[in-house]
Design an enzyme around this catalytic site. Sequence first.
Site, PDB file in Angstrom:
ATOM      1  CB  CYS A 452      -0.964  -0.001   1.189  1.00 35.49           C
ATOM      2  SG  CYS A 452      -2.157  -1.330   1.169  1.00 35.49           S
ATOM      3  CB  ALA A 453       3.944   2.330   0.305  1.00 31.86           C
TER       4      ALA A 453
END
Length: 543
Positions: A452-453
């Site tokens: 999620c980055a």
Amino acid sequence: MVAVQERHPAQAGREVRLGSRPSGGRGPGPARNVTPSYPTPSGARGTAVCQRLEEAIPVAFEDEVADLCQACADLASGVTMATARKAIVGVDRKVPLYDGRQITYVNFDNAATTPPFESVLTVSQMFLQWYGSVHRGSGLKAQISTHAFERCREVVADFIGADLLWQTVIFTQNATHALNKVAMHLAPPPDHVVLTTVMEHHSNMLPWRKLGCHVDYARITREDGRLDLADLEAKVRRHAGKLAVVSVTGASNVTGILPPIRRIARIAHEAGAQIVVDATQLIPHRGFKMGAPDDPERIDFIAFSGHKMYAPFGAGVLAGPKAAFEDRAPDDVGGGTVHAVTMDDVMWAPLPEKEEAGTPNVLGCLAIGCVVKVLESIGMDNLAEHERELTRRALAKLSRVEGLTLYGLKDPDLTEDRLGVITMNARDLCHGHLAAALGHEWGIGVRNGCFCAQPYVRELLGITDAEMHSIVARLTAGDHATVPGMVRFSFGVYNTPDEVDYAVEALQAILAHGPRANYILDPQHMEYVPETPIVRVQELLPI
């Protein structure tokens, strides 16, 4: 019902005093006997708990909450750095491997979620005997639940150094919910700027973008993944007079890097901006205090999740100045947020109630309050040093594994402090395949992908714009398996040096000889799985 094993010999004979009264304590007179069914932990400590629970229980709800808090404190006080591993639920769980063997699971996925402490589950089950809906209920269970809920708020405030006279602690669903909420309240006019960084989790990027804010990003240095502080300062100057918010991570979930949030706070305040810190990875691993109102390095807002700090059940925290919320309508409206509603108007409830729409997750909030007591008993400095030792050991050994690429800070001496989060890739083996081999062949739980980055991982991998367009096209077509990513190890308070050595041994074997099993892509989940699995998840947990 959870049976809690006797984990701490030093606790034998210690009384966990739920249902008893200290001399001079409050109480309404003669006790009214009730016979609730409480969990029955085993061992001397568990026996003492149960003996106390079987005593007469008065109906003064303040006393019941005081006893619950005392039980929480007594159970937590036996947990030290030396005994922390034995205090974790499921730490000795054996899992099946691809060839039918069983092995004790090694969990190196703590940056995603953490297992709970046994004491958190024990106190939660004690509380469930008194569980009711909070706020405004006249029944005893409702009063006890409300009092316990608000007491947990005070415990959390003390843990993070929030002063409830001028700051508020709002319970949320998780850190993502908290960051969306703070963005709703701080979103500036179109001609003002929110400054964040390339290294953020999506939850600290997308809320600002969704609201249409003018967002600028401080760069990172690709070689080591660190925040380019000079670029951040340059962008603060560039947006002078228009900078409203600086929103940064307190610790990276990709590289474990700790941005200098105090220095960034000073820079933001000097520019007239407020600072928001996504403390999701920071709070479980380092001591933290928000700071006094006149401190130029204070943190204005923080957000974090319980499930990443050994507290299950799905609750999070947003803390910040009351003034930021008092004169605005809440972002979610409805039950619990109001004092009065007419056909023409509404009177909002005071903080923090108006920001906690609907029936709150009391059990999740209780879990956070309980785990705070455990972390305080262990000592955040002790916890941090233990995880540093694991990280030093891992980096020293991983840096010598042939064919393995590490990302971020790689110095095993830790000349710059960092968390125990290490990302890597293997030569000639994609991240999904490597993660599958570690799990199915060695019983090691890791995470792979972009965590999620994605913008941060893209920078670390050196992916060009043209390559990114191709990746997006593949994702749109449903191809998740060939998208670039990494494998991540992330350590917790209960992990051991032996587990680190075992994981390094596994990596060496996989890179030297390849995976032992044949793997195929699961078309439903787009993950690598053994071609002929010995056991299926549905068989292990048939629900």
